[in-house]
Design a protein around this motif. Structure first.
Motif, PDB file in Angstrom:
ATOM      1  N   GLY A 205     -22.727  12.368  27.971  1.00 26.23           N
ATOM      2  CA  GLY A 205     -23.670  12.278  26.859  1.00 26.23           C
ATOM      3  C   GLY A 205     -23.413  11.113  25.927  1.00 26.23           C
ATOM      4  N   LEU A 206     -22.842  10.032  26.472  1.00 28.04           N
ATOM      5  CA  LEU A 206     -22.459   8.893  25.637  1.00 28.04           C
ATOM      6  C   LEU A 206     -23.275   7.632  25.888  1.00 28.04           C
ATOM      7  N   THR A 207     -24.146   7.644  26.868  1.00 27.63           N
ATOM      8  CA  THR A 207     -24.855   6.421  27.253  1.00 27.63           C
ATOM      9  C   THR A 207     -25.553   5.752  26.083  1.00 27.63           C
ATOM     10  N   ASP A 208     -26.226   6.536  25.273  1.00 26.69           N
ATOM     11  CA  ASP A 208     -27.011   5.969  24.176  1.00 26.69           C
ATOM     12  C   ASP A 208     -26.152   5.357  23.084  1.00 26.69           C
ATOM     13  N   CYS A 209     -24.859   5.598  23.117  1.00 31.31           N
ATOM     14  CA  CYS A 209     -23.965   5.012  22.111  1.00 31.31           C
ATOM     15  C   CYS A 209     -23.680   3.543  22.387  1.00 31.31           C
ATOM     16  N   PHE A 210     -23.955   3.089  23.607  1.00 31.25           N
ATOM     17  CA  PHE A 210     -23.529   1.755  24.009  1.00 31.25           C
ATOM     18  C   PHE A 210     -24.700   0.794  24.182  1.00 31.25           C
ATOM     19  N   ASP A 211     -24.462  -0.429  23.723  1.00 31.24           N
ATOM     20  CA  ASP A 211     -25.427  -1.506  23.940  1.00 31.24           C
ATOM     21  C   ASP A 211     -25.302  -2.072  25.347  1.00 31.24           C
ATOM     22  N   ALA A 212     -24.106  -1.964  25.935  1.00 32.12           N
ATOM     23  CA  ALA A 212     -23.871  -2.494  27.280  1.00 32.12           C
ATOM     24  C   ALA A 212     -22.733  -1.720  27.940  1.00 32.12           C
ATOM     25  N   ILE A 213     -22.824  -1.609  29.262  1.00 32.43           N
ATOM     26  CA  ILE A 213     -21.759  -1.009  30.078  1.00 32.43           C
ATOM     27  C   ILE A 213     -21.376  -2.052  31.126  1.00 32.43           C
ATOM     28  N   MET A 214     -20.107  -2.403  31.195  1.00 29.86           N
ATOM     29  CA  MET A 214     -19.643  -3.449  32.101  1.00 29.86           C
ATOM     30  C   MET A 214     -18.430  -2.969  32.884  1.00 29.86           C
ATOM     31  N   ALA A 215     -18.239  -3.587  34.054  1.00 30.03           N
ATOM     32  CA  ALA A 215     -17.122  -3.209  34.924  1.00 30.03           C
ATOM     33  C   ALA A 215     -16.461  -4.460  35.482  1.00 30.03           C
ATOM     34  N   VAL A 216     -15.184  -4.338  35.781  1.00 33.78           N
ATOM     35  CA  VAL A 216     -14.402  -5.491  36.233  1.00 33.78           C
ATOM     36  C   VAL A 216     -14.793  -5.958  37.629  1.00 33.78           C
ATOM     37  N   GLU A 217     -15.530  -5.117  38.372  1.00 37.44           N
ATOM     38  CA  GLU A 217     -15.900  -5.497  39.735  1.00 37.44           C
ATOM     39  C   GLU A 217     -16.725  -6.788  39.764  1.00 37.44           C
ATOM     40  N   GLU A 218     -17.352  -7.117  38.639  1.00 34.71           N
ATOM     41  CA  GLU A 218     -18.157  -8.338  38.572  1.00 34.71           C
ATOM     42  C   GLU A 218     -17.282  -9.586  38.744  1.00 34.71           C
ATOM     43  N   VAL A 219     -16.048  -9.530  38.224  1.00 37.96           N
ATOM     44  CA  VAL A 219     -15.142 -10.683  38.339  1.00 37.96           C
ATOM     45  C   VAL A 219     -14.023 -10.431  39.348  1.00 37.96           C
ATOM     46  N   LYS A 220     -13.999  -9.185  39.880  1.00 37.96           N
ATOM     47  CA  LYS A 220     -13.012  -8.799  40.896  1.00 37.96           C
ATOM     48  C   LYS A 220     -11.567  -9.073  40.449  1.00 37.96           C
ATOM     49  N   ARG A 221     -11.331  -8.749  39.212  1.00 38.51           N
ATOM     50  CA  ARG A 221      -9.986  -8.807  38.631  1.00 38.51           C
ATOM     51  C   ARG A 221      -9.874  -7.642  37.662  1.00 38.51           C
ATOM     52  N   TYR A 222      -8.857  -6.827  37.842  1.00 38.09           N
ATOM     53  CA  TYR A 222      -8.686  -5.671  36.974  1.00 38.09           C
ATOM     54  C   TYR A 222      -8.040  -6.053  35.646  1.00 38.09           C
ATOM     55  N   LYS A 223      -8.441  -5.346  34.588  1.00 34.95           N
ATOM     56  CA  LYS A 223      -7.657  -5.429  33.367  1.00 34.95           C
ATOM     57  C   LYS A 223      -6.227  -5.020  33.692  1.00 34.95           C
ATOM     58  N   PRO A 224      -5.220  -5.664  33.127  1.00 36.08           N
ATOM     59  CA  PRO A 224      -5.226  -6.533  31.944  1.00 36.08           C
ATOM     60  C   PRO A 224      -5.332  -8.031  32.232  1.00 36.08           C
ATOM     61  N   ALA A 225      -5.797  -8.432  33.414  1.00 35.95           N
ATOM     62  CA  ALA A 225      -6.054  -9.857  33.648  1.00 35.95           C
ATOM     63  C   ALA A 225      -7.076 -10.357  32.628  1.00 35.95           C
ATOM     64  N   PRO A 226      -7.068 -11.633  32.286  1.00 30.81           N
ATOM     65  CA  PRO A 226      -7.959 -12.120  31.229  1.00 30.81           C
ATOM     66  C   PRO A 226      -9.434 -12.168  31.606  1.00 30.81           C
ATOM     67  N   GLU A 227      -9.727 -12.259  32.903  1.00 34.57           N
ATOM     68  CA  GLU A 227     -11.118 -12.467  33.317  1.00 34.57           C
ATOM     69  C   GLU A 227     -12.098 -11.389  32.845  1.00 34.57           C
ATOM     70  N   PRO A 228     -11.748 -10.096  32.886  1.00 33.55           N
ATOM     71  CA  PRO A 228     -12.713  -9.094  32.414  1.00 33.55           C
ATOM     72  C   PRO A 228     -13.078  -9.240  30.931  1.00 33.55           C
ATOM     73  N   TYR A 229     -12.097  -9.528  30.100  1.00 30.37           N
ATOM     74  CA  TYR A 229     -12.379  -9.684  28.673  1.00 30.37           C
ATOM     75  C   TYR A 229     -13.236 -10.928  28.430  1.00 30.37           C
ATOM     76  N   ARG A 230     -12.928 -11.984  29.148  1.00 32.31           N
ATOM     77  CA  ARG A 230     -13.725 -13.211  29.013  1.00 32.31           C
ATOM     78  C   ARG A 230     -15.141 -12.989  29.529  1.00 32.31           C
ATOM     79  N   MET A 231     -15.294 -12.183  30.584  1.00 34.24           N
ATOM     80  CA  MET A 231     -16.614 -11.871  31.101  1.00 34.24           C
ATOM     81  C   MET A 231     -17.465 -11.178  30.036  1.00 34.24           C
ATOM     82  N   VAL A 232     -16.869 -10.214  29.339  1.00 34.71           N
ATOM     83  CA  VAL A 232     -17.602  -9.505  28.294  1.00 34.71           C
ATOM     84  C   VAL A 232     -18.067 -10.484  27.218  1.00 34.71           C
ATOM     85  N   ALA A 233     -17.158 -11.327  26.775  1.00 33.25           N
ATOM     86  CA  ALA A 233     -17.517 -12.302  25.742  1.00 33.25           C
ATOM     87  C   ALA A 233     -18.657 -13.207  26.206  1.00 33.25           C
ATOM     88  N   GLU A 234     -18.568 -13.668  27.445  1.00 30.81           N
ATOM     89  CA  GLU A 234     -19.612 -14.545  27.972  1.00 30.81           C
ATOM     90  C   GLU A 234     -20.951 -13.825  28.052  1.00 30.81           C
TER      91      GLU A 234
END
Length: 223
Positions: A129-158
């Motif tokens: 019941g949390l979907t409406d709380c978020f403006d966006a939902i993102m996953a690391v599979e887009e950059v194929k690097r798991y947190k805590p690697a820097p790529e997921p955080y940079r992807m979100v910013a981009e």
């Protein structure tokens, strides 16, 4: 304080302890759920270090098999799939919904960032019941690097059109705090049961015993 708040999903927002009955049935000890999750973390950290991405669902099932082998128990395909499905319907921690709504009421922008798959994250947040709380939902599979690697955080910013310095990462894991801070984010640690900070590691900008306290501190810095 940044107005873009990024949330880890499993354990931070959703209560993985809801899987305890499954582990009790399978291993006769609900505490093996913690061992399984630590094994899962080890798996994705290894995948990231050696730069060999594997889908999250495969790692979930592999970690369960490893947990079984430590105990001389052969885990079946059906049991592995039961765990995968169980992850999709985890309940939120009791303090989450009100905390997220409070942030939104103050005009902050919320994003979920998970090491899990995007499809699973959408199912999880819808079930909780949390979907409406978020403006966006993102996953690391887009950059194929798991947190805590820097790529997921940079992807979100981009994706959000901001810098990492304009983000605050909220997580219940010391490794997520360290990864986000190293990528240039502000950070906030939620001390979920059993979760502690590394005393010799990177420290968060904010820490609280629960999500309510963390959100109060985030909002206080918005003034």
């Amino acid at each position: 304080m940044p107005r873009h708040i990024i949330f880890d999903v499993n354990e931070t927002l959703l209560d993985v302890a809801a899987l305890d009955p499954f582990f009790e049935r399978l291993f006769g000890d609900a505490r093996t759920r913690v061992e399984w999750f630590l094994t899962l973390e080890e798996s994705w950290l290894t995948a990231t270090v050696i730069d060999r991405y594997q889908p999250f669902g495969e790692l979930v099932q592999g970690a369960l098999t490893m947990t079984g082998r430590r105990r001389g128990i052969d885990v079946t395909d059906a049991q592995r799939q039961e765990l995968v499905e169980g992850l999709k319907t985890l309940p939120p921690h009791a303090d989450v919904l009100q905390a997220l709504q409070s942030l939104r009421d103050h005009g902050l922008h919320l994003t979920a960032l998970t090491n899990g798959s995007l499809d699973t994250a959408k199912q999880q947040l819808a079930s909780a019941g949390l979907t409406d709380c978020f403006d966006a939902i993102m996953a690391v599979e887009e950059v194929k690097r798991y947190k805590p690697a820097p790529e997921p955080y940079r992807m979100v910013a981009e994706r959000l059109g901001i810098t990492t310095a304009e983000m605050t990462m909220v997580a219940a894991h010391a490794w997520d705090i360290a990864g986000a801070a190293s990528a240039g984010c502000q950070t906030a640690f939620v001390a979920r049961p059993g979760k502690v900070l590394n005393p010799v590691g990177i420290q968060p900008d904010i820490k609280g015993d629960d999500m309510r306290e963390v959100v109060e501190k985030i909002l206080a810095r918005q003034a």
